[in-house]
Design an enzyme around this catalytic site. Structure first.
Site: not given
Ligand code: G3P
Length: 228
Positions: A15, A17, A99, A147, A152, A209
């Site tokens: 993802n 983002k 999310h 998650e 995160i 990330s």
């Protein structure tokens, strides 16, 4: 309209983002890196491009592409919303739902899961704990991605920091729906993190990330793929 590519498991779902490192040209390059690593390593890798790049990227790479979000609305007068029909038309294989950074009401999650199924779109519904995962499993999504929000972007992998949430989410979700795919995410950055997730019973990982913010995203993804 391009038909979405199916997602095999175990899988890495990236993802991107709305990071500055994933917008426009660099977002396109990230998708090409995912495609290259998937093909070189025989790995199942999917990407969730920034929303406005979805159609362009989905038509340019041979890996599954997922929208980062869609709204629980029928086509019509809803300015700025994203319909499931437009996600389908963009050539996506499916979408992320709920999310942690874009939470939805349970009724909207239900609407999106059933409408997506009718359009042959895969839903990956994000959850924050075991109880929510169990509740969402009752709605029969394609996949659940657990998650813990506090991990995160932390670089501390859920599969190592909180193995119990992964193991018990898998157990409880499969008890409700054996066919539901279970991913885990948050802080995953290495092949060892992915391996730990798979050993706990997960069907793969959802991450951001560790690749998007890496100095060398291809090297990071190659390392992650060793854990599959
Ligand atoms: O959607 C993936 C995500 O929320 C995890 O982010 O940066 O910890 O891999 P990250």
């Amino acid at each position: 309209m391009k038909v979405g590519v199916t997602l095999g498991t175990p899988a890495i779902v990236l993802n991107v983002k709305t990071y500055v490192e994933s917008v426009g040209k660099t977002g396109f390059e990230l998708a090409k890196i995912c495609e290259a690593v998937a093909s070189e390593q025989g790995a199942s890798i999917a990407i969730c491009p920034q929303q406005v790049e979805l159609a362009k990227i989905a038509s340019s790479v041979n890996i599954p592409c997922f929208a980062q979000h869609a709204d629980a609305v029928e086509p019509g007068s809803h300015t700025g919303f994203v319909t499931l029909e437009s996600v389908k038309e963009a050539g996506a294989s499916g979408l992320l739902v709920n999310h942690s950074e874009h939470r939805l009401k349970i009724a909207d999650i239900d609407f999106i899961i059933s409408k997506a199924a009718s359009l042959n779109l895969l839903t990956i519904v994000c959850t924050n704990n075991i109880a929510v995962s169990k509740a969402v499993a009752e709605l029969k999504p394609y996949a659940i991605a657990v998650e813990p929000p506090e991990l995160i972007g932390s670089g501390r992998a859920v599969s190592k920091e909180d193995p119990a949430i992964v193991e018990n989410t898998v157990k409880e979700v499969k008890r409700v729906d054996e066919s539901c795919v279970v991913f885990c995410g948050a802080g995953v950055t290495s092949g060892a993190d992915v391996r730990a997730a798979i050993e706990l019973g997960a069907d793969g990982v959802l991450l951001a990330s560790g690749v998007v913010k890496a100095k060398d995203p291809k090297a990071a993804l190659l390392d992650l793929a060793t854990g599959l």
